[in-house]
Design an enzyme around this catalytic site. Structure first.
Site, PDB file in Angstrom:
ATOM      1  N   SER A   1      84.024  61.347  25.680  1.00  0.00           N
ATOM      2  CA  SER A   1      83.696  61.829  24.325  1.00  0.00           C
ATOM      3  C   SER A   1      83.156  60.739  23.395  1.00  0.00           C
ATOM      4  CB  SER A   1      84.911  62.517  23.696  1.00  0.00           C
ATOM      5  OG  SER A   1      85.194  63.693  24.403  1.00  0.00           O
TER       6      SER A   1
ATOM      7  N   LYS B   1      97.469  69.564  22.382  1.00  0.00           N
ATOM      8  CA  LYS B   1      96.706  70.737  21.956  1.00  0.00           C
ATOM      9  C   LYS B   1      97.560  71.861  21.371  1.00  0.00           C
ATOM     10  CE  LYS B   1      92.619  70.596  24.870  1.00  0.00           C
ATOM     11  NZ  LYS B   1      91.896  71.267  25.961  1.00  0.00           N
TER      12      LYS B   1
ATOM     13  N   ASP C   1      86.670  74.780  23.694  1.00  0.00           N
ATOM     14  CA  ASP C   1      86.569  74.741  25.164  1.00  0.00           C
ATOM     15  C   ASP C   1      85.879  75.998  25.719  1.00  0.00           C
ATOM     16  OD1 ASP C   1      87.676  72.237  25.685  1.00  0.00           O
ATOM     17  OD2 ASP C   1      89.723  73.025  25.713  1.00  0.00           O
TER      18      ASP C   1
ATOM     19  N   ALA D   1      95.667  80.535  34.515  1.00  0.00           N
ATOM     20  CA  ALA D   1      96.130  81.046  33.221  1.00  0.00           C
ATOM     21  C   ALA D   1      96.619  79.908  32.334  1.00  0.00           C
ATOM     22  CB  ALA D   1      97.248  82.074  33.452  1.00  0.00           C
ATOM     23  N   GLY D   2      96.188  78.678  32.649  1.00  0.00           N
ATOM     24  CA  GLY D   2      96.571  77.523  31.839  1.00  0.00           C
ATOM     25  C   GLY D   2      95.640  77.366  30.646  1.00  0.00           C
ATOM     26  N   GLY D   3      95.543  76.135  30.147  1.00  0.00           N
ATOM     27  CA  GLY D   3      94.774  75.873  28.933  1.00  0.00           C
ATOM     28  C   GLY D   3      93.304  76.249  29.058  1.00  0.00           C
TER      29      GLY D   3
ATOM     30  N   VAL E   1      85.546  74.900  36.441  1.00  0.00           N
ATOM     31  CA  VAL E   1      85.692  74.060  35.242  1.00  0.00           C
ATOM     32  C   VAL E   1      85.907  72.599  35.605  1.00  0.00           C
ATOM     33  CG1 VAL E   1      86.611  75.940  33.829  1.00  0.00           C
ATOM     34  CG2 VAL E   1      88.186  74.414  35.014  1.00  0.00           C
TER      35      VAL E   1
HETATM   36  P1  NAD Z   1      96.813  73.532  32.834  1.00  0.00           P
HETATM   37  O1  NAD Z   1      97.900  72.673  33.375  1.00  0.00           O
HETATM   38  O2  NAD Z   1      96.945  74.089  31.472  1.00  0.00           O
HETATM   39  O3  NAD Z   1      96.560  74.740  33.851  1.00  0.00           O
HETATM   40  C1  NAD Z   1      96.499  74.538  35.238  1.00  0.00           C
HETATM   41  C2  NAD Z   1      96.218  75.867  35.914  1.00  0.00           C
HETATM   42  O4  NAD Z   1      96.108  75.639  37.327  1.00  0.00           O
HETATM   43  C3  NAD Z   1      97.331  76.890  35.733  1.00  0.00           C
HETATM   44  O5  NAD Z   1      96.757  78.163  35.574  1.00  0.00           O
HETATM   45  C4  NAD Z   1      98.092  76.841  37.042  1.00  0.00           C
HETATM   46  O6  NAD Z   1      98.741  78.060  37.358  1.00  0.00           O
HETATM   47  C5  NAD Z   1      96.945  76.581  38.006  1.00  0.00           C
HETATM   48  N1  NAD Z   1      97.405  76.008  39.266  1.00  0.00           N
HETATM   49  C6  NAD Z   1      97.902  74.779  39.470  1.00  0.00           C
HETATM   50  N2  NAD Z   1      98.221  74.627  40.775  1.00  0.00           N
HETATM   51  C7  NAD Z   1      97.908  75.796  41.403  1.00  0.00           C
HETATM   52  C8  NAD Z   1      97.980  76.260  42.741  1.00  0.00           C
HETATM   53  N3  NAD Z   1      98.446  75.490  43.717  1.00  0.00           N
HETATM   54  N4  NAD Z   1      97.547  77.518  43.007  1.00  0.00           N
HETATM   55  C9  NAD Z   1      97.061  78.307  42.030  1.00  0.00           C
HETATM   56  N5  NAD Z   1      96.965  77.916  40.742  1.00  0.00           N
HETATM   57  C10 NAD Z   1      97.375  76.678  40.440  1.00  0.00           C
HETATM   58  O7  NAD Z   1      95.480  72.643  32.935  1.00  0.00           O
HETATM   59  P2  NAD Z   1      94.075  72.905  32.204  1.00  0.00           P
HETATM   60  O8  NAD Z   1      94.021  72.066  30.985  1.00  0.00           O
HETATM   61  O9  NAD Z   1      93.847  74.351  32.101  1.00  0.00           O
HETATM   62  O10 NAD Z   1      93.071  72.236  33.254  1.00  0.00           O
HETATM   63  C11 NAD Z   1      92.745  72.892  34.471  1.00  0.00           C
HETATM   64  C12 NAD Z   1      91.479  72.250  35.048  1.00  0.00           C
HETATM   65  O11 NAD Z   1      90.405  72.438  34.143  1.00  0.00           O
HETATM   66  C13 NAD Z   1      91.600  70.738  35.251  1.00  0.00           C
HETATM   67  O12 NAD Z   1      90.977  70.407  36.457  1.00  0.00           O
HETATM   68  C14 NAD Z   1      90.826  70.155  34.076  1.00  0.00           C
HETATM   69  O13 NAD Z   1      90.233  68.910  34.375  1.00  0.00           O
HETATM   70  C15 NAD Z   1      89.756  71.211  33.895  1.00  0.00           C
HETATM   71  N6  NAD Z   1      89.220  71.280  32.529  1.00  0.00           N
HETATM   72  C16 NAD Z   1      87.885  71.122  32.385  1.00  0.00           C
HETATM   73  C17 NAD Z   1      87.324  71.198  31.119  1.00  0.00           C
HETATM   74  C18 NAD Z   1      85.844  71.002  30.964  1.00  0.00           C
HETATM   75  O14 NAD Z   1      85.397  70.772  29.832  1.00  0.00           O
HETATM   76  N7  NAD Z   1      85.072  71.112  32.023  1.00  0.00           N
HETATM   77  C19 NAD Z   1      88.132  71.452  29.998  1.00  0.00           C
HETATM   78  C20 NAD Z   1      89.510  71.623  30.191  1.00  0.00           C
HETATM   79  C21 NAD Z   1      90.043  71.534  31.475  1.00  0.00           C
END
Ligand code: NAD
Length: 293
Positions: free
Chosen positions: A29, A78, A114, A139-141, A239
């Site tokens: 960033s 966040k 996002d 279903a995470g962030g 993502v």
């Molecule tokens: P988070 O911890 O909030 O969510 C993680 C998600 O992955 C959850 O839904 C969880 O259930 C799932 N998960 C984890 N292990 C799993 C498995 N073995 N089987 C099935 N589901 C599984 O994290 P986040 O912030 O949502 O980030 C998730 C990904 O998105 C990361 O790789 C992060 O780098 C990427 N991300 C990218 C951007 C972008 O701008 N491109 C922005 C935010 C996050």
């Protein structure tokens, strides 16, 4: 445009923006925002501050007093940032998380860009998913931001597939509230129901991985068991930006699908924050050329 040798002087008027979170030292960033400020001749600077939730309130209080224009926030800040804001955008309110704050008249206005970044990245790749169906893994962030923005922007239906972890209950409530408040029908399924997942993908125009499965260092992992689940006219997006081509995307390419990785979601969430702070459009083509090749 030649981005070399653009002068950048810090002055007595330089406006501060930045990133709060922990860790933050790896973030791209600062590079993208500072390049964009310089290119547009804006007397702004963007810095990173390693601040976790323990001191987030004191730091944001200080930022108000210091006349900071705004800041991004990342993990683990966040969700707490959402509570610390005086006002929230509709998306930030629905998501329950803030990644961009505007400081205006001593008040913190929280946004979440996002999902905007994701939708712009898909559009930028030449795909129109408005009025179409999406299968969303996670279903995470990131998944929540995408589900909310896609529903607000007019995607017709979203089937969310999640494992039964700490995110599942919140996703149930999100699916209900998005279905009730937007024109989008949002359903939640257990990821263990592989038949439902296969059927959903077959009936969707876009499959989106918003989980961390496949992210470095575990690059050999993928939630789709075989390429036969995918078809030529399906758009597959991920993502994850490290690696640029996840196992899911390489499987999708082998099935002839059109694909989109997480790089430009990162760029466009930043561009949306830039616009909120400066009122100006980030010169995204130049930023892409320099930092996103
Ligand atoms: P988070 O911890 O909030 O969510 C993680 C998600 O992955 C959850 O839904 C969880 O259930 C799932 N998960 C984890 N292990 C799993 C498995 N073995 N089987 C099935 N589901 C599984 O994290 P986040 O912030 O949502 O980030 C998730 C990904 O998105 C990361 O790789 C992060 O780098 C990427 N991300 C990218 C951007 C972008 O701008 N491109 C922005 C935010 C996050």
């Amino acid at each position: 445009m030649n981005t070399q040798n653009i002068e950048y002087n810090i002055t007595g008027h330089t406006v501060l923006t930045g990133l709060l979170g922990s860790p933050v030292s790896h973030s791209v960033s600062p590079a993208m925002h500072n390049l964009a400020f310089r290119m547009l001749g804006l007397d702004y600077v963007y810095l990173c501050f390693d601040v976790g939730t323990d001191h987030l309130k004191e730091v944001t209080d200080a930022m108000k007093l210091m006349g900071v224009r705004g800041f991004n926030c990342t993990m683990p800040d966040k969700n707490l940032m959402c509570e610390l804001c005086d006002e929230l955008s509709p998306a930030a309110q629905l998501i329950g998380a803030v990644n961009t704050v505007l400081v205006e008249d001593g008040r913190l206005i929280g946004h979440n860009t996002d999902g905007i970044g994701y939708m712009q990245a898909v559009k930028d790749a030449g795909f129109d998913i408005i009025g179409k169906s999406m299968t969303l893994l996670g279903a995470g962030g990131a998944a929540t931001s995408i589900a909310v923005q896609a529903a607000l922007d007019g995607v017709k239906s979203i089937n969310i597939f999640s494992i039964r972890d700490q995110f599942f209950g919140r996703a149930e409530r999100l699916a209900e509230s998005l279905t009730a408040t937007t024109g989008c029908r949002v359903m939640l399924y257990d990821m263990a129901d592989q038949e439902a997942l296969k059927k959903s993908i077959a009936e969707s125009e876009i499959l989106t991985n918003a989980t961390s499965v496949g992210m470095a260092p575990n690059t050999d992992r993928c939630l789709i068991p075989e390429a036969s689940w995918l078809r030529k006219d399906l758009i597959v997006s991920d993502v994850i930006y490290n690696p640029r081509e996840t196992k899911l995307l390489s499987l999708a390419k082998s099935a002839g699908c059109r694909t989109c990785n997480g790089m430009y979601m990162l760029l466009y969430q930043g561009a949306a924050a830039f616009k909120i702070w400066t009122g100006r459009d980030m010169p995204t083509e130049a930023v892409k050329e320099k930092y996103f090749v």
